[in-house]
Design an enzyme around this catalytic site. Structure first.
Site: not given
Ligand code: AMP
Ligand code: TRP
Length: 335
Positions: A114, A197, A200
């Protein structure tokens, strides 16, 4: 009685990936883990380790709370609150900074990554010390179980180290938490490039991801226009058929049917049309129900009542713990 603690960072808008990969899993845990108290908080203090727009931060904190409840988190079973409303988090965070060594913080992989991203606007000190605040979040409630994904495992290890160090220097004070790896929800992929993956922030087009707040008609169209291969057979093979496999994963997660069973249903199809059409309806209807409850909550007093009550309960635990911690350190004027 065991205690599970987890924080959710209020950055970004929630996607279908967040829902299937994280929120749905939480709701399942709440419904299946017995003899366990749940403390779930929106980690707004963690959000300000990088610059935030204040209106947007406020909206996201409310949105996340409303969405978690709309998706099935039960405020009768779970203490749901906003981190900054329980001041003890910051106080114990400082004490954890005074327990940790600077080298331990500098070794954190997430900090190293980061730090690079934040160079242009300046790296906040809290980006470095953030794992001490996370340790505080956990130790304040004597958590036994902390569900963490891969990226948070190192922070949890540090939390255990800090708890043990404090306990050996000042006497037994904190429960040493266990990491808990729940059965992970499936990883949902980008609808336009299913090798990536669904996210957004990393997508090139809006059609690549579904937001929980997207209009339902748009959600259905995004599923119908998802990129798939030119074969017509429906089966699960992430290498050969990443697009169809991703759609099957979504189908299975939202209907709680096995992929095998779904494949069987479509085995005689000669195109993807009806599979995509039916999945579009399933996803659209599923999110429509969530949105309905979300809209009720976001415009009512109910949400504030839930969060007020959550903070009140959390404060009772946190204050009791801090009285003990301060006395252990000699930060207590009267005997
Ligand atoms: P983030 O929005 O990346 O901070 O992720 C928040 C939570 O959502 C974490 O537990 C991630 O593992 C899960 N997550 C985010 N994007 C995905 C995705 N495309 N598929 C599955 N889990 C996701
Ligand atoms: N650091 C976590 C994340 O980025 C969020 C978090 C903050 C957390 N405090 C926590 C998770 C305590 C578990 C326990 O996702």
């Amino acid at each position: 009685m065991k205690r599970l603690v987890s924080g959710i960072k209020p950055t970004g808008e929630l996607t279908l990936g967040n829902y299937i990969g994280a929120i749905q899993q939480f709701v399942k845990l709440q419904d299946t883990l017995e003899d366990t108290e749940f403390f779930i908080f929106i980690a707004d203090l963690h959000a300000i380790t990088t610059p935030q727009d204040k209106q947007l931060l406020r909206k996201r904190v409310r949105d996340i709370a409303a969405f978690y409840i709309a998706c099935g988190l039960d405020p009768h079973k779970v203490t749901l609150f906003v981190q900054s409303e329980v001041m003890e988090h910051a106080l114990l965070g400082y004490i954890m900074e005074s327990t940790a060594y600077i080298g331990e913080m500098e070794r954190m992989i997430q900090f190293k990554e980061k730090k690079q991203k934040e160079k242009a606007t300046g790296v906040r000190t809290s980006l470095l010390t953030y794992p001490a605040l996370m340790a505080a979040d956990i130790l304040l409630y004597d958590a036994n179980l902390v569900p963490v994904g891969e990226d948070q495992r190192q922070h949890l290890e540090l939390t255990r180290t800090l708890a043990e160090r404090f306990n050996s220097q000042y006497g037994d004070t904190f429960a040493v938490p266990e990491g808990y790896t729940p059965k992970v929800g499936a990883k949902i992929k980008n609808l336009q490039d299913p090798t990536k993956k669904m996210s957004k922030s990393e997508a090139e087009t809006e059609k690549a991801y579904i937001l929980l707040l997207d209009p339902v008609a748009q959600i259905k169209n995004k599923i119908k226009s998802a990129v798939t291969d030119s074969d017509t057979k429906i089966y699960f093979d992430e290498k050969k058929k990443p697009g169809i496999s991703n759609l099957l994963t979504i189908y299975s997660a939202l209907t709680e049917r096995s992929i095998e069973d779904i494949v069987k249903q479509y085995e005689n199809e000669t195109s993807y049309a009806s599979f995509k059409q039916e999945l579009a309806e399933i996803v659209g209807n599923h999110i429509e129900k969530i949105q309905k409850r979300y809209l009720e909550l976001i415009n009512s007093k109910e949400l504030d009542e839930i969060l007020d009550k959550g903070a009140e309960t959390a404060r009772l635990y946190a204050r009791r713990k801090m009285t003990k911690v301060l006395s252990r350190l000699g930060l207590q004027r009267k005997k």
